[in-house]
Design an enzyme around this catalytic site. Structure first.
Site, mmCIF file in Angstrom:
data_model
loop_
_atom_site.group_PDB
_atom_site.id
_atom_site.type_symbol
_atom_site.label_atom_id
_atom_site.label_comp_id
_atom_site.label_asym_id
_atom_site.label_seq_id
_atom_site.Cartn_x
_atom_site.Cartn_y
_atom_site.Cartn_z
ATOM 1 N N TYR A 1 -8.245 -2.249 -13.351
ATOM 2 C CA TYR A 1 -8.184 -3.508 -14.108
ATOM 3 C C TYR A 1 -9.438 -3.627 -14.976
ATOM 4 O O TYR A 1 -10.319 -2.764 -14.936
ATOM 5 C CB TYR A 1 -7.994 -4.681 -13.135
ATOM 6 C CG TYR A 1 -6.661 -4.601 -12.427
ATOM 7 C CD1 TYR A 1 -5.469 -4.749 -13.141
ATOM 8 C CD2 TYR A 1 -6.562 -4.322 -11.070
ATOM 9 C CE1 TYR A 1 -4.228 -4.637 -12.515
ATOM 10 C CE2 TYR A 1 -5.330 -4.209 -10.442
ATOM 11 C CZ TYR A 1 -4.164 -4.369 -11.171
ATOM 12 O OH TYR A 1 -2.935 -4.244 -10.558
ATOM 13 N N CYS B 1 2.676 -1.647 10.793
ATOM 14 C CA CYS B 1 2.930 -1.293 9.387
ATOM 15 C C CYS B 1 3.044 0.222 9.257
ATOM 16 O O CYS B 1 2.202 0.959 9.753
ATOM 17 C CB CYS B 1 1.786 -1.816 8.517
ATOM 18 S SG CYS B 1 1.868 -1.221 6.833
ATOM 19 N N CYS C 1 5.045 2.055 4.082
ATOM 20 C CA CYS C 1 6.198 2.515 3.298
ATOM 21 C C CYS C 1 6.194 1.905 1.897
ATOM 22 O O CYS C 1 6.941 2.326 1.021
ATOM 23 C CB CYS C 1 7.492 2.130 4.012
ATOM 24 S SG CYS C 1 7.750 0.334 4.098
ATOM 25 N N GLN D 1 -10.218 -14.317 -5.271
ATOM 26 C CA GLN D 1 -10.407 -13.097 -6.067
ATOM 27 C C GLN D 1 -10.099 -13.391 -7.535
ATOM 28 O O GLN D 1 -9.074 -14.015 -7.855
ATOM 29 C CB GLN D 1 -9.526 -11.946 -5.590
ATOM 30 C CG GLN D 1 -9.999 -10.631 -6.231
ATOM 31 C CD GLN D 1 -9.111 -9.435 -6.006
ATOM 32 O OE1 GLN D 1 -7.913 -9.504 -6.260
ATOM 33 N NE2 GLN D 1 -9.681 -8.333 -5.552
ATOM 34 N N CYS E 1 6.897 -3.550 0.618
ATOM 35 C CA CYS E 1 6.349 -4.841 0.164
ATOM 36 C C CYS E 1 5.925 -4.768 -1.300
ATOM 37 O O CYS E 1 6.067 -5.736 -2.050
ATOM 38 C CB CYS E 1 5.170 -5.252 1.048
ATOM 39 S SG CYS E 1 4.009 -3.914 1.364
ATOM 40 N N ARG F 1 -1.663 -4.502 3.865
ATOM 41 C CA ARG F 1 -0.305 -4.315 4.390
ATOM 42 C C ARG F 1 -0.188 -4.615 5.894
ATOM 43 O O ARG F 1 0.809 -5.236 6.300
ATOM 44 C CB ARG F 1 0.183 -2.902 4.039
ATOM 45 C CG ARG F 1 0.444 -2.737 2.542
ATOM 46 C CD ARG F 1 0.620 -1.276 2.151
ATOM 47 N NE ARG F 1 -0.599 -0.511 2.361
ATOM 48 C CZ ARG F 1 -0.694 0.797 2.210
ATOM 49 N NH1 ARG F 1 0.373 1.499 1.863
ATOM 50 N NH2 ARG F 1 -1.858 1.418 2.397
HETATM 51 C C1 LIG Z 1 1.660 -6.277 -2.188
HETATM 52 C C2 LIG Z 1 0.238 -5.909 -2.501
HETATM 53 C C3 LIG Z 1 -0.493 -6.685 -3.393
HETATM 54 C C4 LIG Z 1 -1.842 -6.367 -3.668
HETATM 55 N N1 LIG Z 1 -2.571 -7.195 -4.484
HETATM 56 C C5 LIG Z 1 -3.896 -6.952 -4.658
HETATM 57 C C6 LIG Z 1 -4.717 -7.884 -5.356
HETATM 58 O O1 LIG Z 1 -4.290 -8.962 -5.773
HETATM 59 N N2 LIG Z 1 -6.029 -7.563 -5.514
HETATM 60 C C7 LIG Z 1 -6.572 -6.408 -5.001
HETATM 61 O O2 LIG Z 1 -7.775 -6.180 -5.143
HETATM 62 N N3 LIG Z 1 -5.822 -5.521 -4.327
HETATM 63 C C8 LIG Z 1 -4.505 -5.783 -4.122
HETATM 64 N N4 LIG Z 1 -3.767 -4.930 -3.354
HETATM 65 C C9 LIG Z 1 -4.423 -3.762 -2.743
HETATM 66 C C10 LIG Z 1 -4.939 -4.119 -1.336
HETATM 67 O O3 LIG Z 1 -5.900 -5.153 -1.361
HETATM 68 C C11 LIG Z 1 -5.579 -2.903 -0.640
HETATM 69 O O4 LIG Z 1 -6.711 -2.505 -1.396
HETATM 70 C C12 LIG Z 1 -4.608 -1.728 -0.476
HETATM 71 O O5 LIG Z 1 -3.287 -2.164 -0.207
HETATM 72 C C13 LIG Z 1 -5.050 -0.800 0.671
HETATM 73 O O6 LIG Z 1 -5.162 -1.516 1.875
HETATM 74 P P1 LIG Z 1 -4.037 -1.476 3.043
HETATM 75 O O7 LIG Z 1 -3.842 -0.042 3.404
HETATM 76 O O8 LIG Z 1 -4.645 -2.294 4.151
HETATM 77 O O9 LIG Z 1 -2.802 -2.063 2.480
HETATM 78 C C14 LIG Z 1 -2.431 -5.229 -3.062
HETATM 79 C C15 LIG Z 1 -1.688 -4.452 -2.162
HETATM 80 C C16 LIG Z 1 -0.372 -4.790 -1.866
HETATM 81 C C17 LIG Z 1 0.370 -3.969 -0.864
HETATM 82 S S1 SF4 Z 2 6.996 -3.105 3.802
HETATM 83 FE FE1 SF4 Z 2 6.166 -1.230 4.738
HETATM 84 S S2 SF4 Z 2 4.063 -1.092 3.898
HETATM 85 FE FE2 SF4 Z 2 4.759 -3.175 3.510
HETATM 86 S S3 SF4 Z 2 4.005 -4.331 5.269
HETATM 87 FE FE3 SF4 Z 2 6.091 -3.691 5.773
HETATM 88 S S4 SF4 Z 2 5.848 -1.771 6.894
HETATM 89 FE FE4 SF4 Z 2 3.912 -2.167 5.848
#
Ligand SMILES: Cc1cc2nc3c(=O)[nH]c(=O)nc-3n(C[C@H](O)[C@H](O)[C@H](O)COP(=O)(O)O)c2cc1C
Ligand code: SF4
Length: 374
Positions: free
Chosen positions: A168, A353, A356, A101, A359, A330
């Site tokens: 961004y 997960c 929360c 990315q 992370c 997550r």
């Molecule tokens: C710790 C963390 C770091 C992330 N870093 C990026 C990143 O580098 N680039 C990006 O497009 N999204 C980033 N995201 C967003 C995730 O790719 C994703 O779009 C968002 O967390 C929703 O998906 P989920 O519910 O599966 O976590 C990050 C999310 C988390 C939690």
């Molecule tokens: S800290 Fe919370 S949101 Fe992040 S991975 Fe763990 S349970 Fe999921």
């Protein structure tokens, strides 16, 4: 089950429909090079059965660095470091593919002296005013994205994903809220999309047409005056026609936390793209209605991200044709082996997960990890 079936992105065959959504881990070295910790993390992830890993964002120019510990793809000397990621995933992933990315963080850059953006619109979370980019600077950024893709190809990645979501730089160009330019890069929708047309053209000159150049974009900025579905779906259609190999559908930008936090139930210091407390089936896959609309207009694979946690919901999203792939961030921080468990039928339907964002909080001071793990 469709989730276990292979499908191509461009000419790259992805062995199943599970994607690791790009996740910054704050594990790279200070100079943007790979660390053993980051390599170990990718090894574990690759062994966990996911079909495609999209790496955490790598910066294409030093002017667009948001946080420490981010990977760099801004210079040829980063190629040996990037090669190690690709090799680790090739050696451990049983056919798992990897896209790098690429990002410039624009007005959401944090650790830079001078912040640049399409327009001088105050970023309320950092409370810093960016400087409007000159035409020459935009051209340099177009080159920087193209050169970074070339480096990814030389480092044996299977493709790249441009980060054009979450407020961004590239997403700032698309958004009428952050792009107030009056030249050829601002104003009407076609002008706001121009930078992404130029990046695609320039990149294919360097990498050819067989190397997938993908994109992650906002369906909605969730901000008054920002990008909304009526335009984002047309933009997705343009991306698909231009040749972008896949479109990952997301939403939000940092400013949302200040403006809308009450009505959307989010809390300060959280990132809006990663919503809290996804604890009912209705809250899962929170961008699904946007994906459904966008999917009708594009002829490239769609990747849906955001609060996807249950296998039966994943199968339904795929069966109903709302998305081609599901992207998880997550849930795979919590359990990198989740795809294997689901594919082998040994995992519980809903992942552990609890959304929360512990992370996300961890990333403020050190490497990203699940704070709920014992
Ligand atoms: C710790 C963390 C770091 C992330 N870093 C990026 C990143 O580098 N680039 C990006 O497009 N999204 C980033 N995201 C967003 C995730 O790719 C994703 O779009 C968002 O967390 C929703 O998906 P989920 O519910 O599966 O976590 C990050 C999310 C988390 C939690
Ligand atoms: S800290 Fe919370 S949101 Fe992040 S991975 Fe763990 S349970 Fe999921």
């Amino acid at each position: 089950m469709i989730y276990s079936e292979p499908k191509e992105i461009g000419k790259v065959l992805i062995k199943n429909r599970f994607v690791r959504s790009a996740t910054y881990m704050r594990m790279a070295k200070e100079d943007g090079d790979i660390s053993n910790e980051l390599l170990e993390m990718y090894k574990t992830l690759a062994k966990g059965g996911v079909g495609l890993i999209i790496t955490g964002y790598a910066y294409v120019q030093k002017s667009g660095i948001p946080f420490p510990g981010q990977l760099g793809a801004d210079r040829d000397s980063s190629i040996p470091s990037l090669k190690k990621i690709a090799k680790t995933i090739h050696n451990n992933g049983d056919g798992c593919k990897v896209f790098l990315q690429l990002a410039h963080c624009g007005r959401q850059s944090y650790f830079v002296d001078e912040i640049v953006a399409p327009s001088a619109v105050l970023e309320p979370i950092t409370n810093r005013m960016p400087r409007e980019m000159t035409i020459e600077e935009i051209e340099e950024t177009v080159n920087a994205f193209a050169e970074a893709s070339r480096r990814a190809m030389e480092a044996n990645f299977h493709g790249v994903q441009l980060h054009s979501a979450h407020g961004y730089l590239l997403s700032e160009f698309l958004s009428p809220h952050t792009n107030r330019r009056t030249d050829k890069y601002g104003g009407n929708m076609n002008n706001r999309v121009r930078i992404l047309e130029e990046i695609y053209k320039k990149t294919t000159k360097l990498v050819g047409r067989d190397f997938p150049i993908s994109i992650k974009m906002n369906a909605d900025d969730f901000l008054e005056g920002g990008l909304k579905l009526d335009e984002s779906k047309k933009i997705a259609e343009i991306f698909s026609k231009i040749g972008y190999a896949s479109i990952e559908v997301s939403g939000g930008m940092w400013e949302v936390l200040m403006r809308n936090k009450k009505d959307l139930g989010w809390q300060p210091a959280m990132i809006p793209e990663s919503r809290l407390n996804i604890n009912t089936r209705e809250k899962e896959a929170y961008h699904r209605t946007y994906a459904k609309e966008i999917k009708k207009l594009i002829d490239k694979p769609l990747i849906l991200v955001g609060g996807i946690k249950s296998l039966d919901i994943i199968e339904e999203l795929l069966t109903r044709g709302i998305t081609d792939f599901v992207s998880l961030s997550r849930p795979l921080i919590r359990d990198p082996d989740l795809p294997n468990k689901w594919l082998k039928g040994t995992g519980e339907n809903t992942c552990k997960c609890i959304s929360c964002n512990g992370c996300v909080g961890a990333a403020m001071t050190g490497p990203v990890h699940c704070t709920q793990e014992k």
